[in-house]
Design a protein around this motif. Structure first.
Motif, short mmCIF file in Angstrom:
data_model
loop_
_atom_site.label_atom_id
_atom_site.label_comp_id
_atom_site.label_asym_id
_atom_site.label_seq_id
_atom_site.Cartn_x
_atom_site.Cartn_y
_atom_site.Cartn_z
N VAL A 127 0.84 -1.20 0.00
CA VAL A 127 0.00 0.00 0.00
C VAL A 127 0.87 1.24 0.00
O VAL A 127 2.04 1.20 0.38
N SER A 128 0.30 2.35 -0.43
CA SER A 128 1.01 3.63 -0.40
C SER A 128 0.01 4.74 -0.13
O SER A 128 -1.20 4.56 -0.26
N TYR A 129 0.54 5.90 0.25
CA TYR A 129 -0.32 7.06 0.48
C TYR A 129 -0.93 7.52 -0.83
O TYR A 129 -0.28 7.47 -1.88
N GLY A 163 -3.62 11.56 1.16
CA GLY A 163 -2.92 11.01 2.32
C GLY A 163 -1.60 11.71 2.59
O GLY A 163 -1.23 11.94 3.74
N TYR A 199 -4.86 5.73 2.32
CA TYR A 199 -3.94 4.86 1.60
C TYR A 199 -4.65 4.27 0.41
O TYR A 199 -5.88 4.22 0.36
N LYS A 250 -9.15 2.28 -1.91
CA LYS A 250 -8.74 3.41 -1.07
C LYS A 250 -9.36 3.24 0.31
O LYS A 250 -10.55 2.91 0.43
#
Length: 77
Positions: free
Chosen positions: A14-16, A20, A62, A70
């Motif tokens: 996962v990533s921002y 985020g 995220y 999301k």
């Protein structure tokens, strides 16, 4: 730093999101301000604890890189 897990597929990849990232920047600003206020009122070791507690309690958005879901989550650990 705890691993963030996608609630839909269970992936840790996962990533921002852009939102985020903006939320995290705001969180760091609030954490710095909070630690400055606390450090002026309490012993010096307390302000580092306050900053990390603030950063851990405010969730950020995220996006799962696998299923593109999301979601909001807090850092743990």
């Amino acid at each position: 730093m705890g691993k963030i897990k996608c609630p839909k597929c269970g992936s840790h990849n996962v990533s921002y999101t852009m939102l985020g990232c903006i939320e995290r920047a705001g969180t760091y600003g609030v954490a710095i301000a909070g630690s400055l206020i606390v450090s002026s009122l309490t012993p010096s070791w307390m302000h580092t604890q306050t900053s990390s507690m603030i950063k851990k309690t405010i969730p950020s958005e995220y996006c799962c890189n696998r299923c593109h879901y999301k979601f909001y989550s807090k850092k743990e650990g």
